[in-house]
Design an enzyme around this catalytic site. Structure first.
Site, PDB file in Angstrom:
ATOM      1  CD  GLN A  40      -4.929   6.952 -12.942  1.00  0.00           C
ATOM      2  OE1 GLN A  40      -5.882   6.207 -13.058  1.00  0.00           O
ATOM      3  NE2 GLN A  40      -3.951   6.708 -12.085  1.00  0.00           N
TER       4      GLN A  40
ATOM      5  CE1 TYR B 172      -5.400  24.457 -28.171  1.00  0.00           C
ATOM      6  CE2 TYR B 172      -6.455  22.578 -29.209  1.00  0.00           C
ATOM      7  CZ  TYR B 172      -5.660  23.101 -28.205  1.00  0.00           C
ATOM      8  OH  TYR B 172      -5.130  22.279 -27.243  1.00  0.00           O
TER       9      TYR B 172
ATOM     10  CD  GLU C  25     -10.896  18.929 -29.804  1.00  0.00           C
ATOM     11  OE1 GLU C  25     -11.043  19.303 -31.000  1.00  0.00           O
ATOM     12  OE2 GLU C  25     -11.213  17.806 -29.438  1.00  0.00           O
TER      13      GLU C  25
ATOM     14  NE  ARG D  99      -9.877  16.515 -33.841  1.00  0.00           N
ATOM     15  CZ  ARG D  99      -9.084  16.349 -32.804  1.00  0.00           C
ATOM     16  NH1 ARG D  99      -7.781  16.576 -32.930  1.00  0.00           N
ATOM     17  NH2 ARG D  99      -9.561  15.951 -31.651  1.00  0.00           N
TER      18      ARG D  99
HETATM   19  P1  FAD Z   1      -2.862  -4.673  -4.928  1.00  0.00           P
HETATM   20  O1  FAD Z   1      -3.699  -4.284  -6.078  1.00  0.00           O
HETATM   21  O2  FAD Z   1      -3.389  -4.386  -3.577  1.00  0.00           O
HETATM   22  O3  FAD Z   1      -2.546  -6.225  -5.069  1.00  0.00           O
HETATM   23  C1  FAD Z   1      -1.905  -6.963  -4.100  1.00  0.00           C
HETATM   24  C2  FAD Z   1      -2.246  -8.438  -4.275  1.00  0.00           C
HETATM   25  O4  FAD Z   1      -1.421  -9.210  -3.438  1.00  0.00           O
HETATM   26  C3  FAD Z   1      -3.672  -8.766  -3.904  1.00  0.00           C
HETATM   27  O5  FAD Z   1      -4.317  -9.420  -4.989  1.00  0.00           O
HETATM   28  C4  FAD Z   1      -3.522  -9.692  -2.701  1.00  0.00           C
HETATM   29  O6  FAD Z   1      -4.525 -10.711  -2.682  1.00  0.00           O
HETATM   30  C5  FAD Z   1      -2.159 -10.291  -2.940  1.00  0.00           C
HETATM   31  N1  FAD Z   1      -1.478 -10.780  -1.726  1.00  0.00           N
HETATM   32  C6  FAD Z   1      -1.225 -10.093  -0.595  1.00  0.00           C
HETATM   33  N2  FAD Z   1      -0.515 -10.844   0.262  1.00  0.00           N
HETATM   34  C7  FAD Z   1      -0.324 -12.040  -0.326  1.00  0.00           C
HETATM   35  C8  FAD Z   1       0.343 -13.227   0.019  1.00  0.00           C
HETATM   36  N3  FAD Z   1       0.999 -13.358   1.175  1.00  0.00           N
HETATM   37  N4  FAD Z   1       0.309 -14.276  -0.838  1.00  0.00           N
HETATM   38  C9  FAD Z   1      -0.327 -14.172  -2.029  1.00  0.00           C
HETATM   39  N5  FAD Z   1      -0.956 -13.053  -2.428  1.00  0.00           N
HETATM   40  C10 FAD Z   1      -0.937 -12.006  -1.602  1.00  0.00           C
HETATM   41  N6  FAD Z   1      -5.567   3.300  -9.263  1.00  0.00           N
HETATM   42  C11 FAD Z   1      -5.458   3.985 -10.382  1.00  0.00           C
HETATM   43  O7  FAD Z   1      -4.357   4.148 -10.888  1.00  0.00           O
HETATM   44  N7  FAD Z   1      -6.551   4.497 -11.003  1.00  0.00           N
HETATM   45  C12 FAD Z   1      -7.788   4.323 -10.523  1.00  0.00           C
HETATM   46  O8  FAD Z   1      -8.754   4.809 -11.102  1.00  0.00           O
HETATM   47  C13 FAD Z   1      -7.935   3.583  -9.343  1.00  0.00           C
HETATM   48  N8  FAD Z   1      -9.151   3.379  -8.808  1.00  0.00           N
HETATM   49  C14 FAD Z   1      -9.267   2.648  -7.682  1.00  0.00           C
HETATM   50  C15 FAD Z   1     -10.529   2.424  -7.157  1.00  0.00           C
HETATM   51  C16 FAD Z   1     -10.697   1.643  -6.049  1.00  0.00           C
HETATM   52  C17 FAD Z   1     -12.058   1.443  -5.503  1.00  0.00           C
HETATM   53  C18 FAD Z   1      -9.557   1.057  -5.416  1.00  0.00           C
HETATM   54  C19 FAD Z   1      -9.723   0.199  -4.196  1.00  0.00           C
HETATM   55  C20 FAD Z   1      -8.302   1.297  -5.909  1.00  0.00           C
HETATM   56  C21 FAD Z   1      -8.142   2.104  -7.037  1.00  0.00           C
HETATM   57  N9  FAD Z   1      -6.891   2.379  -7.571  1.00  0.00           N
HETATM   58  C22 FAD Z   1      -6.784   3.088  -8.731  1.00  0.00           C
HETATM   59  C23 FAD Z   1      -5.663   1.989  -6.863  1.00  0.00           C
HETATM   60  C24 FAD Z   1      -4.991   0.768  -7.487  1.00  0.00           C
HETATM   61  O9  FAD Z   1      -5.925  -0.270  -7.643  1.00  0.00           O
HETATM   62  C25 FAD Z   1      -3.842   0.360  -6.595  1.00  0.00           C
HETATM   63  O10 FAD Z   1      -2.937   1.411  -6.489  1.00  0.00           O
HETATM   64  C26 FAD Z   1      -3.114  -0.857  -7.159  1.00  0.00           C
HETATM   65  O11 FAD Z   1      -4.004  -1.939  -7.270  1.00  0.00           O
HETATM   66  C27 FAD Z   1      -1.949  -1.243  -6.271  1.00  0.00           C
HETATM   67  O12 FAD Z   1      -1.317  -2.323  -6.872  1.00  0.00           O
HETATM   68  P2  FAD Z   1      -0.477  -3.433  -6.076  1.00  0.00           P
HETATM   69  O13 FAD Z   1      -0.199  -4.462  -7.091  1.00  0.00           O
HETATM   70  O14 FAD Z   1       0.632  -2.781  -5.377  1.00  0.00           O
HETATM   71  O15 FAD Z   1      -1.451  -3.978  -4.965  1.00  0.00           O
HETATM   72  P1  NAP Z   2      -5.884   8.678  -0.209  1.00  0.00           P
HETATM   73  O1  NAP Z   2      -6.055   9.300  -1.526  1.00  0.00           O
HETATM   74  O2  NAP Z   2      -4.620   8.799   0.482  1.00  0.00           O
HETATM   75  O3  NAP Z   2      -7.057   9.255   0.693  1.00  0.00           O
HETATM   76  C1  NAP Z   2      -7.222   8.883   1.998  1.00  0.00           C
HETATM   77  C2  NAP Z   2      -8.263   9.773   2.668  1.00  0.00           C
HETATM   78  O4  NAP Z   2      -8.365   9.377   3.992  1.00  0.00           O
HETATM   79  C3  NAP Z   2      -7.915  11.226   2.621  1.00  0.00           C
HETATM   80  O5  NAP Z   2      -9.071  11.934   2.266  1.00  0.00           O
HETATM   81  C4  NAP Z   2      -7.461  11.550   4.038  1.00  0.00           C
HETATM   82  O6  NAP Z   2      -7.934  12.851   4.261  1.00  0.00           O
HETATM   83  C5  NAP Z   2      -8.148  10.478   4.873  1.00  0.00           C
HETATM   84  N1  NAP Z   2      -7.335  10.010   5.993  1.00  0.00           N
HETATM   85  C6  NAP Z   2      -6.012   9.759   6.013  1.00  0.00           C
HETATM   86  N2  NAP Z   2      -5.635   9.330   7.237  1.00  0.00           N
HETATM   87  C7  NAP Z   2      -6.737   9.297   7.990  1.00  0.00           C
HETATM   88  C8  NAP Z   2      -6.985   8.951   9.358  1.00  0.00           C
HETATM   89  N3  NAP Z   2      -6.013   8.526  10.148  1.00  0.00           N
HETATM   90  N4  NAP Z   2      -8.240   9.068   9.805  1.00  0.00           N
HETATM   91  C9  NAP Z   2      -9.237   9.492   9.007  1.00  0.00           C
HETATM   92  N5  NAP Z   2      -9.044   9.845   7.728  1.00  0.00           N
HETATM   93  C10 NAP Z   2      -7.811   9.737   7.223  1.00  0.00           C
HETATM   94  O7  NAP Z   2      -6.176   7.130  -0.301  1.00  0.00           O
HETATM   95  P2  NAP Z   2      -7.368   6.306  -0.926  1.00  0.00           P
HETATM   96  O8  NAP Z   2      -8.559   7.109  -1.196  1.00  0.00           O
HETATM   97  O9  NAP Z   2      -7.474   5.128  -0.036  1.00  0.00           O
HETATM   98  O10 NAP Z   2      -6.785   5.836  -2.279  1.00  0.00           O
HETATM   99  C11 NAP Z   2      -5.666   4.969  -2.300  1.00  0.00           C
HETATM  100  C12 NAP Z   2      -4.883   5.170  -3.552  1.00  0.00           C
HETATM  101  O11 NAP Z   2      -5.611   4.706  -4.657  1.00  0.00           O
HETATM  102  C13 NAP Z   2      -4.608   6.632  -3.741  1.00  0.00           C
HETATM  103  O12 NAP Z   2      -3.228   6.887  -3.739  1.00  0.00           O
HETATM  104  C14 NAP Z   2      -5.228   6.968  -5.040  1.00  0.00           C
HETATM  105  O13 NAP Z   2      -4.345   7.684  -5.878  1.00  0.00           O
HETATM  106  C15 NAP Z   2      -5.558   5.639  -5.678  1.00  0.00           C
HETATM  107  N6  NAP Z   2      -6.848   5.826  -6.354  1.00  0.00           N
HETATM  108  C16 NAP Z   2      -6.843   6.517  -7.481  1.00  0.00           C
HETATM  109  C17 NAP Z   2      -8.025   6.780  -8.095  1.00  0.00           C
HETATM  110  C18 NAP Z   2      -8.045   7.552  -9.368  1.00  0.00           C
HETATM  111  O14 NAP Z   2      -9.106   7.845  -9.863  1.00  0.00           O
HETATM  112  N7  NAP Z   2      -6.931   7.903  -9.929  1.00  0.00           N
HETATM  113  C19 NAP Z   2      -9.207   6.338  -7.552  1.00  0.00           C
HETATM  114  C20 NAP Z   2      -9.163   5.616  -6.374  1.00  0.00           C
HETATM  115  C21 NAP Z   2      -7.976   5.394  -5.776  1.00  0.00           C
HETATM  116  P3  NAP Z   2      -7.706  13.656   5.613  1.00  0.00           P
HETATM  117  O15 NAP Z   2      -6.335  13.294   6.044  1.00  0.00           O
HETATM  118  O16 NAP Z   2      -7.870  15.084   5.209  1.00  0.00           O
HETATM  119  O17 NAP Z   2      -8.780  13.217   6.512  1.00  0.00           O
HETATM  120 FE1  SF4 Z   3      -3.878   7.495 -21.185  1.00  0.00          FE
HETATM  121 FE2  SF4 Z   3      -2.948   4.996 -21.014  1.00  0.00          FE
HETATM  122 FE3  SF4 Z   3      -4.893   5.828 -19.368  1.00  0.00          FE
HETATM  123 FE4  SF4 Z   3      -5.344   5.391 -21.979  1.00  0.00          FE
HETATM  124  S1  SF4 Z   3      -4.776   3.882 -20.427  1.00  0.00           S
HETATM  125  S2  SF4 Z   3      -6.020   7.145 -20.807  1.00  0.00           S
HETATM  126  S3  SF4 Z   3      -3.456   6.099 -22.863  1.00  0.00           S
HETATM  127  S4  SF4 Z   3      -2.821   6.599 -19.446  1.00  0.00           S
END
Ligand code: FAD
Ligand code: NAP
Ligand code: SF4
Length: 675
Positions: free
Chosen positions: A340, A167, A165, A215
């Site tokens: 993460q 080191y 790695e 390693r």
């Molecule tokens: P949600 O996942 O939004 O779930 C809420 C649920 O509540 C939904 O299934 C909805 O149908 C249900 N619901 C809402 N209202 C009602 C109701 N009245 N009755 C019954 N059901 C209801 N996070 C990461 O940590 N790593 C990542 O790499 C990552 N990648 C992402 C990529 C994408 C494209 C997206 C969209 C998100 C990503 N995220 C990632 C973000 C992550 O998925 C969200 O932060 C997480 O899912 C939030 O969890 P939650 O349970 O709060 O809400």
């Molecule tokens: P986000 O990370 O908060 O990004 C939102 C983007 O929208 C920013 O680039 C912001 O940039 C822009 N924005 C905010 N307000 C706006 C407005 N009023 N008009 C136009 N642009 C605006 O949110 P997200 O991409 O929706 O992701 C949601 C959550 O999911 C995040 O918290 C993220 O951590 C999580 N997630 C994580 C991963 C991962 O790989 N770990 C992947 C996907 C999602 P400007 O304000 O500069 O325009």
């Molecule tokens: Fe790290 Fe858990 Fe993500 Fe695996 S799932 S990479 S152990 S945070």
């Protein structure tokens, strides 16, 4: 008959036998630095109870100058021996075996006292190393030998000498970092003198019946790294010097090729270890992106190695091996390789944990004990927050009903799993499905819950997630405008010229989704290797393809926009953000920052720059995708509050800003622990 005969076969090392072929690889968790040794002990003891044959601790420094950070854990004193004995006693009481990793970081040591073969600063540290003289080299060797001696006194079953790695020992091996002209530099025989001397003298100190893992970096992935002939020469010399086992190291920390991120195919480097099989007679361990018993079994059955190292998967599920042995592979919580809560925490100076398993490294503090009073619990929303709450509450004995408005569990994870390089999210949703069934949770899908559905429950948990933010751009009703939800759910056709509004995690993911056509590189190893310029180290030094990365042509032309003037992707994960940026750059995405969104019309998206809204520019786009962040969906929470009904609000429904699955799962699990 087990489905994993190779994985579960014992390994006879002559003086001792490992009960199966699973090594828990070294991870720097930050636990040792808490100095809470009972807590450290419980972390390892839980994994020992979980059936892993041998564990390696996080890197322990042999002295100040070699420690990863000032203040990092060391093995250099009687007090250290006493502290570490707490760990070894707990592991042995749990029926496990544990080796201590001796990590001398050399120029990767993040402090002004760092040392190295030559004063060549690393690109990932601001501190140039002081060049060691002959006496300085002797001091490092004797400190490492001393650490091994003390580790043996502390009750460890062995040591792992970290030689990969990038080191310290690795730095002596290659001309990239070793510019010396004395007996420690120049010819390869001279450059490998230090690792051989270290192994020889450690073996002489600890005697024969003590595990000594070395390693070894098998593919450096940096310019002027080792050739494969040199790797083989070193492996043979390390064996002759007294190593018991060789563990595989892949890539230096400064390599610009991902080696363990989720977008790296599973077992992507097992073939590199396989190249060394038969060249030495001691067992070989392979590693990197092995996260299920099936993958591990396949790697062993196809002769890639004698053992597998899994590190992060042991954070996700301490019971990995026991579950595999019991035929309960589907119940193993999968490591999705997101980094993460583990590596991102380590590099952010925080204690390691796991997105999937928030109890990792918090075993003594986040305890899911049986509930004193069994309650009925309604959890609304089966995204990660709701799933984590429901599962942990049910495991504690509560009677849980889990609702979701859609026909599937997983919430937004079902969108994440569509993104090329994020296929591991499939496994996470599948695991939740298995566990929800096993825990006897009443699952009610396809019903949007209102206040009336929630009478009669002792506890109500609102985990309704988020809604896309409305960016309120003039002309946004234009037919070219779509949301990330429509795109990722495959509901809309997307044109060839795309403007993505918002460069957060979702903006990056949507861009990656739209750039790819056909198979995901994460599921096609030759394609992934071409994309990143990785090749056979026997053909080209250090495994770097001479013509560099050869990415597939992008499926679309994408402009990724944000209002902030900062670097795109600055807020993405510490250890993975660079990979997302590099991927998009490779595919010619144009990053445009500091914009004001003026309007959308038939010709595309009009933006201006600066407070004075200067330089109006047209981004010609046939599709404009909104990824402008999210706001909490609090409609149910507010309706309950209006009706005077108490509820816990978690996940995105609680706080949308900077929400991710890590926070959602952690919050849900902690709530369940308190119900
Ligand atoms: P949600 O996942 O939004 O779930 C809420 C649920 O509540 C939904 O299934 C909805 O149908 C249900 N619901 C809402 N209202 C009602 C109701 N009245 N009755 C019954 N059901 C209801 N996070 C990461 O940590 N790593 C990542 O790499 C990552 N990648 C992402 C990529 C994408 C494209 C997206 C969209 C998100 C990503 N995220 C990632 C973000 C992550 O998925 C969200 O932060 C997480 O899912 C939030 O969890 P939650 O349970 O709060 O809400
Ligand atoms: P986000 O990370 O908060 O990004 C939102 C983007 O929208 C920013 O680039 C912001 O940039 C822009 N924005 C905010 N307000 C706006 C407005 N009023 N008009 C136009 N642009 C605006 O949110 P997200 O991409 O929706 O992701 C949601 C959550 O999911 C995040 O918290 C993220 O951590 C999580 N997630 C994580 C991963 C991962 O790989 N770990 C992947 C996907 C999602 P400007 O304000 O500069 O325009
Ligand atoms: Fe790290 Fe858990 Fe993500 Fe695996 S799932 S990479 S152990 S945070």
């Amino acid at each position: 008959m087990t489905a994993y005969p190779h994985l579960l076969a014992p390994l006879d090392l002559g003086f001792t036998t490992l009960k199966n072929r699973v090594l828990m690889g070294s991870m720097h968790t930050g636990l040792e630095e808490t100095r809470d040794w009972p807590r450290v002990a419980e972390f390892y003891a839980a994994r020992a109870r979980g059936g892993v044959a041998l564990m390696v601790t996080g890197g322990i420094g042999p002295n100040l100058e070699g420690s990863v950070l000032p203040g990092a854990a060391m093995m250099a004193s009687d007090q250290d021996v006493e502290n570490h004995s707490v760990v070894t006693r707990a592991v042995h009481a749990a029926g496990g075996k544990i080796a201590m990793q001796i990590l001398h970081a050399g120029r990767y040591s993040y402090g002004p006292k760092c040392v190295g073969p030559s004063p060549v600063k690393s690109p990932i540290s601001p501190f140039p190393p002081a060049e060691l003289d002959e006496a300085g080299i002797e001091k490092q060797i004797s400190d490492i030998v001393n650490a091994a001696r003390l580790a043996q006194r502390a009750g460890y079953d062995g040591v792992e000498i970290m030689g990969s790695e990038g080191y310290f020992l690795n730095q002596f091996l290659v001309t990239h970092t070793n510019k010396r002209t004395d007996r420690w530099g120049g010819s390869y025989e001279n450059r490998m003198r230090l690792p051989i001397e270290v192994v020889r003298r450690v073996r002489a100190e600890v005697g024969t019946d003590f595990i000594l893992i070395y390693r070894l970096s098998m593919i450096d992935l940096v310019p002027n790294g080792s050739t494969f002939d040199e790797v083989v020469q070193l492996a043979k010399a390390v064996e002759a010097a007294g190593a018991t086992i060789l563990n595989t190291g892949i890539g230096w920390h400064e390599a610009r090729i991902p080696t363990i991120a989720t977008s790296v195919p599973r077992a992507a480097f097992a073939w590199v270890t396989q190249k060394l099989m038969g060249q030495v007679s001691i067992p070989l361990i392979t590693s990197n992106r092995i996260n299920t018993p099936e993958v591990a079994e396949d790697v062993l059955a196809t002769g890639c190695a004698d053992m597998v190292s899994m590190a992060r998967p042991m954070l996700a599920d301490a019971e990995f091996v026991n579950k595999a042995a019991a035929g309960l592979g589907k119940e193993i919580a999968p490591c999705i390789a997101c980094n993460q809560a583990c590596l991102d925490h380590t590099f952010g100076g925080k204690l390691t944990s796991c997105l999937v398993n928030p109890r990792a490294c918090h075993e003594t503090e986040l305890v899911l004990k049986q509930a004193d009073v069994v309650k009925t619990v309604a959890v609304v929303g089966a995204g990660p927050a709701g799933l984590a709450t429901a599962l942990a509450a049910a495991q504690r004995g509560h009677r849980v009903t889990l609702f979701d408005a859609t026909q599937e569990i997983g919430g937004q994870l079902n969108m994440a799993k569509q993104v090329p390089g994020k296929e591991e999210f499939h496994g996470l949703v599948d695991w939740y499905r298995t566990m929800v069934g096993k825990a006897g949770i009443a699952l009610k899908l396809g019903h949007r819950v209102g206040v009336d559905d929630l009478s009669g429950f002792d506890e109500i948990v609102v985990a309704t997630g988020v809604l896309p933010r409305d960016p309120e751009i003039e002309g946004q009703d234009h037919p070219s405008v779509v949301s990330y939800i429509d795109v990722l759910r495959g509901k809309v056709a997307v044109g060839q010229n795309v403007a993505v509004i918002g460069a957060g995690g979702i903006g990056f993911d949507v861009s990656e989704y739209l750039l790819h056509d056909g198979e995901s590189p994460a599921e096609n190893l030759p394609l992934w290797m071409r994309e990143w310029g990785v090749c056979d180290p026997a053909e080209h030094r250090a495994g770097l393809a001479p013509d560099g990365p050869q990415p597939e042509a992008p499926a679309r032309r994408i402009t990724l926009l944000q209002r902030k003037a900062e670097r795109h992707g600055k807020r993405l994960g510490k250890t993975t953000g660079w990979i997302h940026r590099a991927t998009l750059k490779m595919k010619d995405v144009s990053f445009v920052g500091g914009v004001n969104y003026e309007r959308i019309d038939d010709s595309g998206l009009h933006v201006s720059f600066g407070e004075a809204r200067e330089n109006p520019t047209l981004i010609a786009a046939d599709t404009i995708v909104f990824c402008a962040g999210q706001v909490s969906d609090r409609s149910l929470a507010e309706a309950l509050a209006a009706a005077g009904i108490a509820a816990h609000v978690i996940g995105g429904a609680d706080v949308a800003s900077e929400l991710d699955a890590k926070r959602a799962i952690n919050q849900g699990t902690r709530l369940a622990a308190s119900l």
